[in-house]
Design a protein around this motif. Sequence first.
Motif, PDB file in Angstrom:
ATOM      1  N   LEU A 148       0.823  -1.219   0.000  1.00  0.00           N
ATOM      2  CA  LEU A 148       0.000   0.000   0.000  1.00  0.00           C
ATOM      3  C   LEU A 148       0.852   1.261   0.000  1.00  0.00           C
ATOM      4  N   THR A 149       1.920   1.247   0.799  1.00  0.00           N
ATOM      5  CA  THR A 149       2.729   2.466   0.887  1.00  0.00           C
ATOM      6  C   THR A 149       3.661   2.625  -0.301  1.00  0.00           C
ATOM      7  N   THR A 150       3.908   1.540  -1.034  1.00  0.00           N
ATOM      8  CA  THR A 150       4.796   1.659  -2.195  1.00  0.00           C
ATOM      9  C   THR A 150       4.011   1.830  -3.493  1.00  0.00           C
ATOM     10  N   HIS A 151       2.899   1.106  -3.617  1.00  0.00           N
ATOM     11  CA  HIS A 151       2.204   1.103  -4.914  1.00  0.00           C
ATOM     12  C   HIS A 151       0.763   1.590  -4.876  1.00  0.00           C
ATOM     13  N   HIS A 152       0.017   1.192  -3.857  1.00  0.00           N
ATOM     14  CA  HIS A 152      -1.436   1.404  -3.928  1.00  0.00           C
ATOM     15  C   HIS A 152      -1.929   2.377  -2.870  1.00  0.00           C
ATOM     16  N   TYR A 153      -1.423   3.595  -2.909  1.00  0.00           N
ATOM     17  CA  TYR A 153      -1.895   4.593  -1.942  1.00  0.00           C
ATOM     18  C   TYR A 153      -3.404   4.833  -2.107  1.00  0.00           C
ATOM     19  N   GLN A 154      -3.925   4.516  -3.316  1.00  0.00           N
ATOM     20  CA  GLN A 154      -5.352   4.767  -3.584  1.00  0.00           C
ATOM     21  C   GLN A 154      -6.250   3.881  -2.735  1.00  0.00           C
ATOM     22  N   MET A 155      -5.716   2.710  -2.350  1.00  0.00           N
ATOM     23  CA  MET A 155      -6.556   1.742  -1.646  1.00  0.00           C
ATOM     24  C   MET A 155      -6.761   2.070  -0.169  1.00  0.00           C
ATOM     25  N   MET A 156      -5.974   3.005   0.328  1.00  0.00           N
ATOM     26  CA  MET A 156      -6.084   3.316   1.762  1.00  0.00           C
ATOM     27  C   MET A 156      -7.206   4.296   2.018  1.00  0.00           C
ATOM     28  N   LEU A 213      -4.587   7.054   5.466  1.00  0.00           N
ATOM     29  CA  LEU A 213      -3.557   7.700   4.636  1.00  0.00           C
ATOM     30  C   LEU A 213      -2.908   8.859   5.394  1.00  0.00           C
ATOM     31  N   LEU A 239       5.699  -5.940  -6.812  1.00  0.00           N
ATOM     32  CA  LEU A 239       4.452  -5.996  -7.579  1.00  0.00           C
ATOM     33  C   LEU A 239       3.223  -5.565  -6.793  1.00  0.00           C
ATOM     34  N   LEU A 263      -0.608  -7.451  -6.258  1.00  0.00           N
ATOM     35  CA  LEU A 263      -0.486  -8.536  -7.236  1.00  0.00           C
ATOM     36  C   LEU A 263       0.597  -9.530  -6.795  1.00  0.00           C
TER      37      LEU A 263
END
Lengths: 362, 514
Positions: B330-338, B343, B445, B448
């Motif tokens: 989450l902190t590297t790739h998917h900040y949108q999901m938090m 956040l 990744l 994923l």
Amino acid sequence: MWLFFKRLSLLGMLCNMFLMTGCDPFVENNTIEEISPVIFWSINTGEEGKLKISTLVPPVIKETKRLLSLQVDLFKQGGEKFNLIYYRELKRGQTRMVLINEELARKGVISIINTLLVDPEISQRLYLVIVRGNFDDYMQNQIKTQPDLDYFFYRMLKHYEKYNQGEMSIMNLHQFKSTLYSPFPYPILPVFKVNSDNFSYLGTAMFDQDKLIGTIKQMDDQIFQLLNNDHYLKFLPIPKLATTLGYIHSDVHKKLDRTYSTLSIQIDITGIVEEYRGDKNIIEQEQFYQLRDDIEHYLEQQTTDLLKKMQQYKVDPLQFGNLTLSPFARPMSKGKWMDYWQNMEINVDYNVRLAPLSNVQK
Amino acid sequence: MFWNKSKEDKGSDRGQNQSQQNQQNQQSQQNQQKDQTQTKTATPLTLENLKQKLAKMDDAEIIEREPNADLKVTFIYIRTLVNQERLNESVIEPLNHWTHNSVFDTLSIAKIKSISTLEEALEQLLSGSVIIYDVFYEQWWTVHLDIALSRSIESSETETILYGPKDSFSEQIDQNITLIRRRLPITELKTESFNVGSMSKTTIVLMYIEGLTNPEIISIARDKLSSIDFDLFLESSNVAAFMEEHPHSIFPQFQQTDRPDVCVYSLGLGKLTLLVNNTPFALIAPITFFHHFQSPEDYIHRWIIASFLRTLRFISYFVSITLIPMYVALTTHHYQMMPMQILFVVMESRLNLPFTPFWEAFLILATLEIIKEASLRMPTKSGQTLGVIGGIVIGQAAVQAEFASKVLIVLAGIATIASFLVPNYLMTKSHAIIQFVFLVLSSFLGVLGIVIGMIAFLAHLSAITSLKQPYFAPLAPFHGRDWIDLFIRGHLPWMKTRPVYLHPLKKWRTSRRR
């Protein structure tokens, strides 16, 4: 040989799995401390037909806030240009609000809506808000006193959306899009009035497709909440009758005749009398019923006026056109429905059931 | 039969029944041939040969006695292995009054037998027997008088429970068999003895219930035990290492327990138990992945509570392996999901850190593993110091020095504590490896990567076996009937059938149905 084919098919299935999900092996650098997720975009009309877009950075962390503003030809151009003037990369993945200026909304917002819709990073749970006044000035004034204003504004919209509070017409991108691309495209959005010091809810904006046509305010907006949006109001002050009703739930029954010439709306309302400052002695049953009748009459008159206003504006935000839909039949065209709607006779009947302030004497 | 050196056939499981039977026949023939060869090459037992073998063994005693003028007897024994008091009482004293009877008649002791080869004599000698040489009749006898060195029966330290039986196994195999036999007083409980280890001569007892446990499984275990060829076996996991079909897997394919009630419950379901001498830990097989999440206490609690606790263990294991990788993803790739509120907190806590989320998580997890390992190795009295150092250094100083974020410290704490909910200690250790693998995948990744890791994890679990029975049963292959004792622990009277994957000869646990 069998094992080889088995492994090959498994590999194929695995590859397909990634391809079908649309997963991209080339991931972007989204390291959280290097980016600045944008929470809101404020969009206004700029000079020479340009768009003026603004946002507050950094959005969530406790650093000194700055309001970034740019005049751009295209909405997406803003994101790119902001990166050149700010040390963190602006990311769109957390965009929660888009505030559109009223003047711009009157010209049409379809390009903005479509740009937001096709962006895979932007969630459709994005609140759309119409702003009357200069939002940038307000933000600039409030940065020092209320640095997390953007976040609190988002929380407010979320609060009123989540529990159907019946105070405001909250719409997200998905809901707006669904109405915009329906057979009767008359979406609504909340309108907020802003000046350099104050920011307040004004009413509900009515759209004809993507163009803002008019705004319903105050009592009309309250009735609009009862008719369509939430079917609930926590308070309904009626100053003319010196009464405040509370905890009002409505049940709306709509009926369109076969020739599309008469619309009958019956609204059953339940609630309590929260406050009464009039001349009637509502402890007595007869006078209490008289008050109830007055309320019914008042609401019928107000609702009829509101619907007539909609007819004048040539909009149908209450989606009465949906009453013409039937299975296995092509929907009526928008123009045809508008012809019917403008000339339609409207009968409004309220059936109010109220709990009194105290025990009523017979 | 430790001298049987035929290697285990590592053929595929496909069509294993036929090949196994053939293999068994071949093996038994080979064994017979080897036995014959052994007898043929046996060294004759003489006093000289024996003395030669026992040379330079300080604790080897050779004592010659002449009770009468024409009678002479020689005692040979290892002083450190023989009970001296019993030797005096049962052997030396009666032989002082020896007439012309044979030694066998003179010694009224149960554990006396005749021997004829040097190999036999040495084996007996080293297992705590006294060799008696009757010079007059030229006969060799052996009397078993070993020292029963054993600690008392104590409660288990590795599998502690609040309610239920408190006794646990000790290092004495006979004592361990007694603990099981007391709970299963039936003649169908069979014990087969094997000797492994060319140097350690470790006794392994294979226990099963005849007429219940699937003979095929017994046969597999027997073959595997017979084919073991190694010098030292000091612990039951050493034996498991030679019997496991997937030695490179991080998941234990034999359940290790020091609780007799666990062994008895497993035997009753149709599993095997292997007791290994000189270790309190028995081996149970075939097992599944899900057995590692079962505690003896599950069968003591009310079934709803037990089910809740068991489900909690599965969730905790999942949380322990995915929580930190999820943080990195989450902190590297998917900040949108938090969610935005989270956040806020995460961005704030990571603002001035010198490391990327991956390295931050890697260092914290590595440090935690170091502390966990140290806490096991340190003396008990130093444990408190370790707790203080670990708590202050990791918990407070690392955050204040801005080496790690507060959020990660909290998550690492939750993940570590969650990992301890798994009752099986060996399984607890496996979680760290999975966590590190997921961590690397998530840093490259994102989510994923975690999904790919989970697929590989499940595929691996589906592929491995325990005594050639599926390790991921009853999930894959699916046995719906066994789900009553899987993620939940069903009401005991409902659990009327034995696990399907064990293919027991008696399906029903109730006596009315067979």
